[in-house]
Design a protein around this motif. Structure first.
Motif, PDB file in Angstrom:
ATOM      1  N   GLY A  20      45.612  11.218  84.976  1.00 52.98           N
ATOM      2  CA  GLY A  20      45.328  10.417  86.143  1.00 52.98           C
ATOM      3  C   GLY A  20      45.565   8.944  85.893  1.00 52.98           C
ATOM      4  N   TRP A  21      44.905   8.125  86.687  1.00 54.81           N
ATOM      5  CA  TRP A  21      45.096   6.675  86.666  1.00 54.81           C
ATOM      6  C   TRP A  21      43.754   5.964  86.516  1.00 54.81           C
ATOM      7  N   PHE A  22      43.786   4.896  85.728  1.00 56.52           N
ATOM      8  CA  PHE A  22      42.655   4.001  85.712  1.00 56.52           C
ATOM      9  C   PHE A  22      43.177   2.570  85.793  1.00 56.52           C
ATOM     10  N   ARG A  23      42.300   1.644  86.050  1.00 58.23           N
ATOM     11  CA  ARG A  23      42.726   0.250  86.177  1.00 58.23           C
ATOM     12  C   ARG A  23      41.704  -0.678  85.549  1.00 58.23           C
ATOM     13  N   THR A  24      42.165  -1.855  85.224  1.00 55.96           N
ATOM     14  CA  THR A  24      41.273  -2.911  84.773  1.00 55.96           C
ATOM     15  C   THR A  24      41.484  -4.094  85.705  1.00 55.96           C
ATOM     16  N   GLY A  25      40.374  -4.700  86.116  1.00 52.55           N
ATOM     17  CA  GLY A  25      40.440  -5.833  87.041  1.00 52.55           C
ATOM     18  C   GLY A  25      40.082  -7.128  86.355  1.00 52.55           C
ATOM     19  N   SER A  26      39.591  -8.068  87.131  1.00 47.84           N
ATOM     20  CA  SER A  26      39.332  -9.415  86.617  1.00 47.84           C
ATOM     21  C   SER A  26      38.232  -9.441  85.565  1.00 47.84           C
ATOM     22  N   VAL A  27      37.319  -8.497  85.604  1.00 49.34           N
ATOM     23  CA  VAL A  27      36.232  -8.467  84.624  1.00 49.34           C
ATOM     24  C   VAL A  27      36.537  -7.523  83.477  1.00 49.34           C
ATOM     25  N   ASN A  28      37.764  -7.013  83.445  1.00 45.69           N
ATOM     26  CA  ASN A  28      38.239  -6.191  82.339  1.00 45.69           C
ATOM     27  C   ASN A  28      37.425  -4.917  82.128  1.00 45.69           C
ATOM     28  N   VAL A  29      36.901  -4.399  83.206  1.00 43.49           N
ATOM     29  CA  VAL A  29      36.199  -3.114  83.150  1.00 43.49           C
ATOM     30  C   VAL A  29      37.189  -2.030  83.534  1.00 43.49           C
ATOM     31  N   ARG A  30      37.258  -0.979  82.744  1.00 46.72           N
ATOM     32  CA  ARG A  30      38.169   0.122  83.034  1.00 46.72           C
ATOM     33  C   ARG A  30      37.536   1.065  84.045  1.00 46.72           C
ATOM     34  N   GLU A  31      38.221   1.268  85.141  1.00 47.66           N
ATOM     35  CA  GLU A  31      37.730   2.114  86.231  1.00 47.66           C
ATOM     36  C   GLU A  31      38.692   3.273  86.469  1.00 47.66           C
ATOM     37  N   GLY A  32      38.235   4.482  86.275  1.00 46.96           N
ATOM     38  CA  GLY A  32      39.033   5.649  86.633  1.00 46.96           C
ATOM     39  C   GLY A  32      39.127   5.722  88.132  1.00 46.96           C
ATOM     40  N   LEU A  78      46.289  -1.715 100.724  1.00 49.27           N
ATOM     41  CA  LEU A  78      45.840  -2.425  99.529  1.00 49.27           C
ATOM     42  C   LEU A  78      44.965  -3.616  99.890  1.00 49.27           C
ATOM     43  N   GLN A  79      43.961  -3.827  99.062  1.00 52.38           N
ATOM     44  CA  GLN A  79      42.999  -4.893  99.262  1.00 52.38           C
ATOM     45  C   GLN A  79      43.050  -5.851  98.074  1.00 52.38           C
ATOM     46  N   LEU A  80      42.529  -7.057  98.281  1.00 47.66           N
ATOM     47  CA  LEU A  80      42.517  -8.046  97.193  1.00 47.66           C
ATOM     48  C   LEU A  80      41.863  -7.491  95.941  1.00 47.66           C
ATOM     49  N   GLU A  81      40.823  -6.691  96.135  1.00 50.29           N
ATOM     50  CA  GLU A  81      40.077  -6.139  94.997  1.00 50.29           C
ATOM     51  C   GLU A  81      40.876  -5.109  94.204  1.00 50.29           C
ATOM     52  N   ASP A  82      42.012  -4.679  94.739  1.00 50.78           N
ATOM     53  CA  ASP A  82      42.850  -3.718  94.017  1.00 50.78           C
ATOM     54  C   ASP A  82      43.729  -4.393  92.964  1.00 50.78           C
ATOM     55  N   THR A  83      43.723  -5.700  92.929  1.00 58.09           N
ATOM     56  CA  THR A  83      44.509  -6.417  91.920  1.00 58.09           C
ATOM     57  C   THR A  83      44.051  -6.024  90.525  1.00 58.09           C
ATOM     58  N   GLN A 119      51.525   1.620  78.838  1.00 57.10           N
ATOM     59  CA  GLN A 119      51.335   0.185  78.621  1.00 57.10           C
ATOM     60  C   GLN A 119      50.788  -0.527  79.845  1.00 57.10           C
ATOM     61  N   GLY A 120      50.808   0.158  80.957  1.00 61.05           N
ATOM     62  CA  GLY A 120      50.257  -0.433  82.170  1.00 61.05           C
ATOM     63  C   GLY A 120      51.302  -1.090  83.039  1.00 61.05           C
ATOM     64  N   THR A 121      50.981  -1.198  84.314  1.00 65.33           N
ATOM     65  CA  THR A 121      51.836  -1.901  85.267  1.00 65.33           C
ATOM     66  C   THR A 121      50.932  -2.757  86.146  1.00 65.33           C
ATOM     67  N   GLN A 122      51.334  -3.998  86.365  1.00 63.48           N
ATOM     68  CA  GLN A 122      50.485  -4.964  87.049  1.00 63.48           C
ATOM     69  C   GLN A 122      50.638  -4.836  88.559  1.00 63.48           C
ATOM     70  N   VAL A 123      49.511  -4.887  89.240  1.00 61.30           N
ATOM     71  CA  VAL A 123      49.487  -4.907  90.706  1.00 61.30           C
ATOM     72  C   VAL A 123      48.744  -6.160  91.141  1.00 61.30           C
ATOM     73  N   VAL A 124      49.375  -6.942  91.991  1.00 59.74           N
ATOM     74  CA  VAL A 124      48.756  -8.154  92.515  1.00 59.74           C
ATOM     75  C   VAL A 124      48.761  -8.081  94.035  1.00 59.74           C
ATOM     76  N   VAL A 125      47.580  -8.154  94.605  1.00 56.14           N
ATOM     77  CA  VAL A 125      47.446  -8.126  96.059  1.00 56.14           C
ATOM     78  C   VAL A 125      46.985  -9.509  96.519  1.00 56.14           C
ATOM     79  N   SER A 126      47.733 -10.107  97.430  1.00 57.13           N
ATOM     80  CA  SER A 126      47.409 -11.451  97.898  1.00 57.13           C
ATOM     81  C   SER A 126      47.140 -11.436  99.404  1.00 57.13           C
ATOM     82  N   SER A 127      46.473 -12.474  99.840  1.00 56.67           N
ATOM     83  CA  SER A 127      46.117 -12.555 101.270  1.00 56.67           C
ATOM     84  C   SER A 127      47.233 -13.190 102.071  1.00 56.67           C
TER      85      SER A 127
END
Length: 131
Positions: free
Chosen positions: A35-47, A85-90, A123-131
């Motif tokens: 599956g997929w997990f992500r890390t956000g601005s606080v560097n917490v890994r979220e499945g 996509l929402q800003l928080e998905d970055t 290695q990861g792929t970056q997602v950036v969501v902007s307003s």
């Protein structure tokens, strides 16, 4: 040796969509979850999305109804369709496989971000969501 390579990240405006791909090479066997997990601005890994070894799926509440996980077995590729996509998905998005994973898809959301002897990730792929 299992290797995973993600692609498809990028920059998108809020409300937009992206599709991530993950090509998996090597033998994952019959007991794997993926599956997929992500890390956000606080560097917490979220499945966020997972398949268990039976092919059942599960999603984090934060993405449920917006993201869809799928796989093409013939192409050894895992996908994550991300809509609305929402800003928080970055964040940085990783695909992962755990080769010994006798758990439900919901539990796989917790297992996949954790490093272990049978856990592989790209290695990861970056997602950036902007307003």
């Amino acid at each position: 040796q299992v290797q995973l390579v993600e692609s498809g990240g990028g920059s998108v405006q809020a409300g937009g969509h992206l599709r991530l791909s993950c090509v998996i090479s090597g033998n994952t066997g019959s007991r794997a979850c993926m599956g997929w997990f992500r890390t956000g601005s606080v560097n917490v890994r979220e499945g966020i999305a997972a398949f268990d070894s039976d092919g059942n799926t599960a999603y984090a509440d934060s993405v449920k109804g917006r993201f869809t996980i799928s796989k093409d077995t013939a192409k050894n590729t895992l996908y994550l369709q991300m809509n609305s996509l929402q800003l928080e998905d970055t964040g940085m998005y990783y695909c992962a496989v755990d080769l010994v994973c006798p758990v439900s898809a919901s539990q796989a959301l917790i297992v996949l971000p954790i490093r272990g002897d049978y856990n592989y990730r790209g290695q990861g792929t970056q997602v950036v969501v902007s307003s």
